[in-house]
Write an enzyme that holds these catalytic residues in place. Structure first.
Site, PDB file in Angstrom:
ATOM      1  N   ASN B  30       9.688 -18.077  -0.807  1.00 44.90           N
ATOM      2  CA  ASN B  30      10.091 -17.278   0.352  1.00 44.90           C
ATOM      3  C   ASN B  30      11.609 -17.357   0.471  1.00 44.90           C
ATOM      4  OD1 ASN B  30      10.952 -16.954   3.274  1.00 44.90           O
ATOM      5  ND2 ASN B  30       8.806 -16.342   3.447  1.00 44.90           N
ATOM      6  N   THR B  53       7.018 -12.542   1.600  1.00 45.86           N
ATOM      7  CA  THR B  53       7.792 -12.192   2.784  1.00 45.86           C
ATOM      8  C   THR B  53       6.844 -12.309   3.968  1.00 45.86           C
ATOM      9  OG1 THR B  53       9.240 -10.585   3.852  1.00 45.86           O
ATOM     10  CG2 THR B  53       7.514  -9.672   2.433  1.00 45.86           C
ATOM     11  N   GLU B  54       7.295 -13.007   5.020  1.00 46.49           N
ATOM     12  CA  GLU B  54       6.362 -13.464   6.059  1.00 46.49           C
ATOM     13  C   GLU B  54       5.753 -12.331   6.881  1.00 46.49           C
ATOM     14  OE1 GLU B  54       9.529 -14.534   5.700  1.00 46.49           O
ATOM     15  OE2 GLU B  54      10.548 -14.762   7.632  1.00 46.49           O
ATOM     16  N   ASN B  55       6.312 -11.125   6.760  1.00 38.70           N
ATOM     17  CA  ASN B  55       5.707 -10.007   7.472  1.00 38.70           C
ATOM     18  C   ASN B  55       4.537  -9.393   6.708  1.00 38.70           C
ATOM     19  OD1 ASN B  55       7.954  -9.250   5.755  1.00 38.70           O
ATOM     20  ND2 ASN B  55       7.610  -7.159   6.420  1.00 38.70           N
ATOM     21  N   SER B  95      -0.408 -14.830   6.761  1.00 36.25           N
ATOM     22  CA  SER B  95       0.904 -15.066   6.167  1.00 36.25           C
ATOM     23  C   SER B  95       1.432 -16.446   6.538  1.00 36.25           C
ATOM     24  CB  SER B  95       1.879 -13.985   6.640  1.00 36.25           C
ATOM     25  OG  SER B  95       3.114 -14.135   5.980  1.00 36.25           O
TER      26      SER B  95
END
Lengths: 236, 219
Positions: B30, B53-55, B95
């Site tokens: 990340n 990607t955390e979204n 996520s």
């Protein structure tokens, strides 16, 4: 026969009441249900608590709802954007309350709220200012904070397609908070580009099962928030 | 002093390139916003990294050309990106289960301050009037197996960013394992800041002078 389709965005939000807690999907503009938010502005409910990852861009969508001073509190992980002064102005003049929550904690609080879990422990924010006043506990030598599940009266989310039973599939990273918010609200409203008959969506690819959705609204060609911001639009 | 003599240390690209050499092939990674995003350009030939990607995307690919992107396919910095073959989309709770659950191998972040015990401050100066915004940083540092910082060694005002104790509000306690700056590569150890490598042409004393805590020389 089950049919959750509602004629219009206005009809879908007509019973939102003053003081309601509303979860609004989206990460930036991706997944922001802008037509539902604009319908909520037209509808007029005020003193709202909004749970959403951000606070909107420009003066459209979520930022427009805030600008209309309908919101008394936001629960949010990242209330800053490069191109909006709406939230900062309200915050700095003391007109809005902010509950700042780490993004993963916000997601898990919403998931827990929808899953019947009243509270849980997380390692995020231990030792930071966001731990102040929170109960902590040690498991296997590591410290954790207790966080509460979050529920809402309404959820407004955006998908790509839904059937009339409320089964939803999303578009790419516009999925973000949609599925968990749909679980956590008493009345969950989804806007989608297309509404299809039951059976048209393969059950293997359903992301949000219809049990979590109460109302489906078709918005065939949703506007993009960034296009409105670039055009200098201020809603209404 | 000539302009030439003032240019000392690695460029942002060289910092990112130096860091990229240390990421094991096949890692789930990340990357934060800013200098961390440059790392993707310097992954050694033959190595494949899977970017999270955390979204809600695993298998993030490069940004498309202007006008060819999709506003619903973005990264955590809200920039339009692409999805590589083998990518997957998922919702936010999944996520952050990847993050908190220890499934992500490495996270690369920017920093305002890093302390010699590994504490990180990177979300707020704590100044009155600033709008507090934390995003996913606190979850990332709490849950990812290894957290690297990539940053200029000093602030624009020439204050050290590597310090004995952070004075800005913390993001996490004892979470940083290694720091890559324009001057050096430094590990966080039980004994404090341990120099691993100096940028060519940079002297130990020069780095120590710009570090707010004792720097242990290479043994």
């Amino acid at each position: 026969m089950i049919n959750k389709q509602i004629e219009s965005a206005a009809e879908a939000v007509k019973d939102v009441f003053d003081g309601a807690t509303i979860m609004i999907g989206g990460f930036g503009e991706a997944g922001s249900p802008i037509e539902l938010i604009h319908a909520l502005i037209d509808q007029g409910a005020k003193d709202l608590t909004i749970a959403s990852n951000n606070t909107g861009s420009g003066e459209v969508g979520l930022a427009a709802l805030l600008k209309a001073e309908r919101v008394s509190k936001v629960i949010c992980s990242f209330p800053r954007t490069a191109n909006s002064t709406v939230f900062p102005d309200l915050y700095n003049s003391g007109k809005i309350e902010l509950e700042l929550v780490p993004q993963g904690t916000l997601a898990e609080r919403i998931r827990a709220g929808g899953a019947g879990i009243p509270a849980f422990y997380t390692p995020a924010a231990v030792g930071t200012p966001l731990a102040e006043g929170k109960e902590s506990r040690t498991f296997e030598g590591q410290d954790y904070l207790m966080e509460y599940g979050l529920k809402a009266d309404f959820a407004l989310v955006k998908g790509r397609s839904a059937d009339t039973h409320g089964n939803v599939v999303y578009s790419k990273t516009a999925r973000n908070f949609g599925p968990i918010m749909a679980m956590a609200a008493r009345i969950s409203i989804v806007q989608v580009n297309e509404v299809v008959d039951p059976g048209a969506i393969d059950p293997e690819i359903v992301v949000t099962p219809g049990i979590f959705i109460d109302r489906v609204v078709q918005v065939a060609t949703p506007v993009h928030e960034s296009d409105l911001v670039a055009a200098g639009v201020s809603y209404p | 002093m000539s302009e030439q003599a003032q240019i000392i240390g690695w460029t942002r690209e060289q910092m990112a390139s130096r860091l990229a050499q240390d990421i094991p092939n096949g890692s789930y990674v990340n990357l934060g916003i800013g200098i961390p995003e440059l790392v993707t350009r310097f992954v050694p030939d033959g190595h494949t990294l899977i970017y999270h990607t955390e979204n809600g995307l695993l298998g993030m690919g490069p940004s498309p050309k202007e006008g060819e992107g999709d506003p619903e396919l973005i990264n955590a910095g809200k920039r339009q990106v692409s999805a590589n073959p083998g990518a997957a989309y998922f919702h936010h709770a999944d996520s952050f289960s990847m993050i908190r659950g220890g499934h992500i191998d490495l996270c690369v972040l920017g920093a305002m301050q890093v302390a010699q015990n590994g504490d990180l401050a990177n979300w707020s100066t704590g100044k009155p009037g600033a709008i507090p915004a934390v995003g996913g940083a606190m979850d990332l540092v709490a849950g990812v197996k290894s957290v690297f910082v990539i940053t200029q060694h000093c602030t624009k005002e020439n204050e050290p960013k590597l310090v004995e104790r952070c004075t800005f509000p913390l993001t996490g306690l004892g979470v940083i394992t290694r720091v890559y700056t324009d001057l050096a590569v430094i590990d966080i150890t039980d004994a404090g800041f341990q120099l691993i490598e100096l940028c060519p042409g940079v002297e130990f004393a020069y780095v120590q002078e710009r570090t707010g805590a004792e720097l242990l020389p290479i043994a």
